[in-house]
Design an enzyme around this catalytic site. Structure first.
Site, PDB file in Angstrom:
ATOM      1  N   ASP A  35     -11.442   8.750  14.682  1.00  0.00           N
ATOM      2  CA  ASP A  35     -11.545   8.280  13.296  1.00  0.00           C
ATOM      3  C   ASP A  35     -11.833   6.779  13.266  1.00  0.00           C
ATOM      4  O   ASP A  35     -11.255   6.041  12.482  1.00  0.00           O
ATOM      5  CB  ASP A  35     -10.251   8.610  12.544  1.00  0.00           C
ATOM      6  CG  ASP A  35     -10.438   8.497  11.027  1.00  0.00           C
ATOM      7  OD1 ASP A  35     -11.590   8.355  10.588  1.00  0.00           O
ATOM      8  OD2 ASP A  35      -9.440   8.548  10.298  1.00  0.00           O
TER       9      ASP A  35
ATOM     10  N   GLU B 157       0.171   8.087   3.752  1.00  0.00           N
ATOM     11  CA  GLU B 157       0.233   9.534   3.576  1.00  0.00           C
ATOM     12  C   GLU B 157       1.667  10.017   3.434  1.00  0.00           C
ATOM     13  O   GLU B 157       1.948  10.988   2.750  1.00  0.00           O
ATOM     14  CB  GLU B 157      -0.436  10.214   4.781  1.00  0.00           C
ATOM     15  CG  GLU B 157      -0.495  11.724   4.687  1.00  0.00           C
ATOM     16  CD  GLU B 157      -1.173  12.343   5.897  1.00  0.00           C
ATOM     17  OE1 GLU B 157      -1.208  13.568   5.973  1.00  0.00           O
ATOM     18  OE2 GLU B 157      -1.648  11.587   6.760  1.00  0.00           O
TER      19      GLU B 157
ATOM     20  N   GLY C  60       0.825  -1.199   0.000  1.00  0.00           N
ATOM     21  CA  GLY C  60       0.000   0.000   0.000  1.00  0.00           C
ATOM     22  C   GLY C  60       0.859   1.247   0.000  1.00  0.00           C
ATOM     23  O   GLY C  60       2.084   1.195   0.093  1.00  0.00           O
TER      24      GLY C  60
END
Length: 1011
Positions: A773, A658, A655
């Site tokens: 979150d 950020e 993956g």
């Protein structure tokens, strides 16, 4: 059959159709193709291709009871009537006889032709069987006028019996199973072969017969295969499970392999497709045994394993004897030992030898000694080496312990350094100091590793006079005393030299004259002084040998005036009274302050926030925000373990985060061996601010330790490539995992996943940490289907989705998962995390469905403020949905705590019956969305748009191939039609069927779509 019959041409076969001969004629081209090794195929069943190897493709999990094509001999099936009914046709295919049955009496009316199989034995434990038919049906329109009574279907019947009854079986004893209709009808020269599979059950007798009834069709029965599926015997996680009949989804208990144990009985589910899914429990090899494939093998000589688990055996550590087979530990060699705190996997070590080169240095100016030495030659390979210092006073005949007044800096024991300062020593005495080395195995040695030295302080500078104090004064005398920088030893008597003079006016004399007194004690009264006069004093101490010390600073004192004696007496009385009043005032003030403190402590007893209870305000451990540190590197050092980059290896990119790429890798550990890890990297060219933001998540994760919180292994910061290393979760994000397995996981398993997530959130809440979150995308799943909360980076852009966040002055927040008070006032608490957990519950029960579907953020906020709540997902237990609604209470004080949520889910799991009551499901709420509705009053403009709205886009081509291209055709679909289009997964069939139900009027019959 003669070769002349086999060579009949297509035109001849379909020409003058009449009687049984016609049936054989039109079927002969198929036999010719079989003889040539060519088999026609059809795409009517999910696009599967049927060739010569099809019937053996599932032998590993299918148990065949009857196979018409594989019999290789006369079938012995009965026909009724004996003539002009079903005919048997045979030919040679690849050296073997192939038998088929056909009938084509289309010119005769009232046909009732029966074909019955031989007796089929039912295997014990099998209650359902599958019947697979391969057949060809001729289009009645190709026969012209002869097709008046022609049909294009035939019937399948079954009759159960406990024994073979031979021919004594009548039509009335059969019950109808199904009417068999072809998906494709043969019209021209190309034969259209159909395949139909029907499940028959429940069965209770020892066997059964199948029968096929023709009522006027032109049909050829090419193959009949009767089978049932089993989950084959297997070994999973060292647990062995027996072969199990795959009648329905059932739980199967297993047992551990030899030399393995488990705390709970291992279980697994056998699906109707003959597949093992959702293993529960794990067996572990006993100490002394390691996992080898699907078994536990004893450790080889020279290896050992100390504990229960599936780790590999290890080589015996240093200084140990070679172990025997199956060893749980390796014994130490002679002269080597392990301490009580050493791990069984640690190497054995020897006691240390004595320290070397012990020396003393006299610090005469301070009356101190400095002792220093070198470490012992033999340390035993241990890092816990310490030293202790002993002190004795020795004379010619004996030694005694030093007095307690002697001070050691830093201490006389548990020393890590090889230097110590000894203070408050007396001069002219012989001190013997001994330094002994210690380690964790010193108690096993009979020898004391000691180094000793004898020394004395022959000269000790007298102490310095630090303060001269005026005790009393008269007009003609002054009484003085003074203090020393250190107390002299008891056996040493110091004398003092006092010098004083009268203070003269500045510049009055060129020469100053002192009076000198030699005193035996540290006080004096000086008489014959002038009244109301200032005198200057200074004092120095003298050693017993007469050696002087250093002078004190000069002090000045003033004699009393002649009239001061009476004044002093009066002032003494006044001062006494003042002191008495002051003491009483202090006592009263102290009592009042104590009472006020007790009252204020009672007033602070209630919780600050009505949502939290008193036990939540007293966590065992409290989260520390790493941003509170002025230097973020301090937080990293305090909460996170630094890993040597040589122990880390990257394997595969999984993956992009950020800050950089995310790898799957491996980490070598002395205790755990090589373990799989996830590695987050910081892309090259980063700034210091980016580095601090990247490592802040590690500072947060490093404070958590819970089975349902992602575990941080450590970080790599002292290397140009900064990395965060965490445990590897094989199944990835929860939302993706569920979407890929829609309808496959049982409800009980889903509730178990939710219980794990809530336990992790309870731990975070108890630590006073607010996640902010919480969503299914931020929950990871490992190979045991354990769920762990992750992603502690707080606010950030979600999955590059511009609709995923709502920008405020305080940053970005995920609207679909966030409580109303957090959106409006940015009031983030554990109660807002509970709201988010309710959304996660909905995601899990809906198998990864997007909350609020395709509604925009503004539409979501408006709907929530108008009291709209997400509807119950399909097949969601009522108790689970009620808990979701409690989490979505608008008043956060009315929402349950995570402690309550864990208790509720535990009760549901302990009582599976409570999960059988299903909440009401209204599919119209889920599919009538503003963003997917047509502008002309219809719900959807196209079939593709409709499939896309219910997340079934993958079936667009299948619908198009089946000719379903309009929404009117969609509304007319039945359950069998959906299956024939190619939709096989139960969850997908339910979603499409319920969606069609929602598109229809409210009065539509539910029975048509029952799955």
């Amino acid at each position: 059959m003669s070769s002349a019959l086999v060579q009949v041409w297509w035109g001849q076969g379909f020409g003058g159709f009449g009687g049984g001969g016609g049936a054989v004629a039109w079927f002969r081209p198929l036999l010719l193709m079989s003889k040539l090794g060519v088999f026609p195929h059809s795409s009517s069943c999910g696009g599967r291709s049927y060739d010569a190897t099809f019937f053996s493709s599932f032998q590993s999990k299918e148990q065949v009871l009857l196979d018409m094509r594989a019999s290789g001999g006369e079938l012995g099936w009965l026909t009724l009537p004996l003539e002009n009914g079903w005919e048997i046709v045979q030919t040679v295919v690849n050296g073997s006889l192939l038998y088929t049955y056909s009938v084509c009496n289309i010119e005769s009316t009232e046909q009732d032709n029966w074909l019955r199989t031989t007796f089929i034995q039912r295997r014990p434990g099998t209650t359902r069987v599958s019947v697979e038919l391969r057949f060809v049906v001729r289009d009645c329109n190709t026969f012209g006028g002869a097709s008046v009574s022609c049909k294009e279907t035939f019937n399948l019947f079954i009759s159960e019996a406990d024994a073979d009854v031979g021919t004594n079986l009548r039509k009335g004893q059969f019950r109808k199973v199904a009417t068999i209709a072809p998906d494709e009808i043969t019209r021209g020269k190309v034969l259209k072969v159909n395949t139909e599979t029907r499940t028959i059950g429940p069965l209770s007798s020892k066997g059964f017969y199948l029968a096929f009834q023709d009522m006027g069709a032109c049909v050829a029965l090419l193959s009949v295969r009767v089978y049932y599926k089993t989950c084959p015997s297997t070994v999973r996680s060292l647990a062995q499970f027996p072969e199990t009949v795959a009648d329905s989804l059932r739980e199967v208990e297993g047992s551990c392999v030899e030399k393995a144990v488990s705390t709970a009985t291992p279980k697994i589910y056998c699906t109707t497709e003959g597949e093992w899914v959702v293993p529960v429990g794990q067996c572990q090899c006993l100490p002394g045994y390691e996992t080898t494939g699907d078994s536990c093998q004893a450790c080889k000589p020279g290896y050992f394993k100390p504990a229960l688990g599936n780790d590999l055996c290890r080589v015996c550590p240093d200084n140990t004897r070679p172990s025997d087979t199956g060893a749980t530990q390796c014994e130490c060699e002679d002269g080597y030992f392990r301490s009580a705190s050493d791990s069984p996997t640690a190497a054995c070590s020897a006691p240390p030898s004595a320290p070397r080169d012990l020396i003393s240095t006299t610090l005469s100016a301070e009356g101190k000694l400095q002792l220093s030495w070198d470490p012992p030659l033999v340390t035993g390979g241990r890092a816990d080496l310490t030293y202790s210092v002993g002190c004795e006073l020795c004379d010619v005949s004996s030694c005694a312990a030093c007095s307690d007044k002697i001070r050691f800096d830093p201490s006389p024991s548990e020393l890590r350094d090889t230097v110590v300062i000894v203070a408050d020593l007396d001069s002219h005495l012989n001190y013997t100091f001994s330094v002994e080395a210690h380690s964790g195995v010193s108690q096993f040695s009979s020898q004391r590793p000691v180094a000793a030295i004898t020394t004395a302080l022959d000269y000790l500078e007298p102490p310095k006079v630090t303060l001269i104090h005026l005790d009393e004064r008269t007009p003609s005398s002054l009484s003085l005393s003074w203090a020393l920088s250190r107390r002299p030893p008891a056996h040493i008597t110091h004398r003092y030299e006092l010098m004083y003079r009268r203070k003269d006016d500045e510049g009055e004399r060129d020469v100053t004259t002192y009076t000198v007194l030699i005193l035996e004690k540290n006080s004096v009264q000086i008489n014959d002084l002038s009244p109301d006069t200032t005198y200057m004093f200074r004092v120095q101490a003298l050693s017993p040998e007469g050696n002087p010390g250093s002078y004190s600073v000069e002090h000045e004192f003033h004699t009393a005036p002649l009239a001061e004696s009476q004044i002093q007496n009066n002032s003494t009385i006044v001062m006494g009274a003042v002191v008495g009043v002051a003491v009483m005032l202090l006592i009263v003030v102290g009592v009042l302050l104590l009472r006020k403190r007790r009252l204020s402590s009672r007033g602070r007893g209630g919780p600050e926030d009505p949502y939290f209870s008193s036990d939540q305000l007293k966590p065992l451990k409290t989260y520390v925000d790493p941003h509170m540190y002025e230097d973020p590197n301090i937080a990293i050092q305090k909460f996170v373990t630094e890993i040597d980059p040589n122990f880390i290896s990257k394997q595969k990119v999984i993956g992009v985060g950020e800050f950089g790429e995310v790898f799957r890798g491996a980490m070598r550990s002395p205790l755990r061996g090589e373990v799989a890890v996830a590695i987050k990297t910081l892309k090259p060219g980063y700034s210091e601010k980016q580095r601090q933001e990247f490592l802040s998540e590690a500072s947060i994760m490093g404070q958590f330790s819970h089975p349902n919180i992602i575990r941080l292994e450590g970080v790599v910061t002292k290397f140009k490539h900064v990395m965060i290393v965490a445990e590897y979760m094989e199944n990835g994000a929860l939302d993706t995992y569920l979407r890929d397995r829609d309808g496959e996981l049982p409800c009980y398993q889903l509730v178990g996943m939710l219980r794990g997530i809530s336990a992790g959130m309870k731990y975070l809440s108890d630590m006073n940490y607010v996640h902010r979150d919480l969503a299914a995308r931020n929950v990871l799943v490992n190979s045991n289907l354990e769920c762990k909360v992750s992603d502690f980076g707080l606010s950030r852009v979600l999955e590059d989705d511009a609709e995923g966040t709502y920008t405020t002055r305080g940053g970005k927040i995920p609207i679909r998962w966030t409580a109303p008070e957090a959106i409006e006032y940015r009031k983030f608490t554990s109660a807002s995390d509970v709201w988010s957990f309710g959304i996660v519950m909905w995601e899990v029960m809906a198998f990864g469905e997007r909350p609020y579907w395709d509604m925009s953020n503004h539409e979501v906020m408006k709907a929530i403020n108008e009291a709209f709540r997400l509807p119950a997902p399909m097949d969601c237990p009522s108790a689970v949905y009620q808990l979701m609604l409690q989490c979505w209470q608008h008043d956060r004080a009315h929402r349950p705590r995570f402690t309550d949520i864990v208790n509720i889910l535990d009760k549901l799991l302990r009582n599976p019956e409570s999960l059988k009551t299903i909440a009401d499901f209204d599919p119209r709420i889920s599919i009538r969305l503003p963003s997917t509705s047509g502008g002309d009053g219809t719900m959807f403009k196209s079939v593709s748009e409709w499939l896309d709205s219910i997340k079934m886009r993958q079936y667009s081509e299948s619908f198009a191939r089946a000719g379903v291209t309009s929404m009117d055709q969609v509304l007319g679909l039945r359950h069998e039609d959906i299956r024939n289009i190619g939709v096989r997964l139960p969850g997908h069939m339910k979603r499409i069927a319920y969606s069609i139900l929602g598109l229809k009027d409210e009065t539509s019959s539910l029975s048509v779509f029952a799955v």
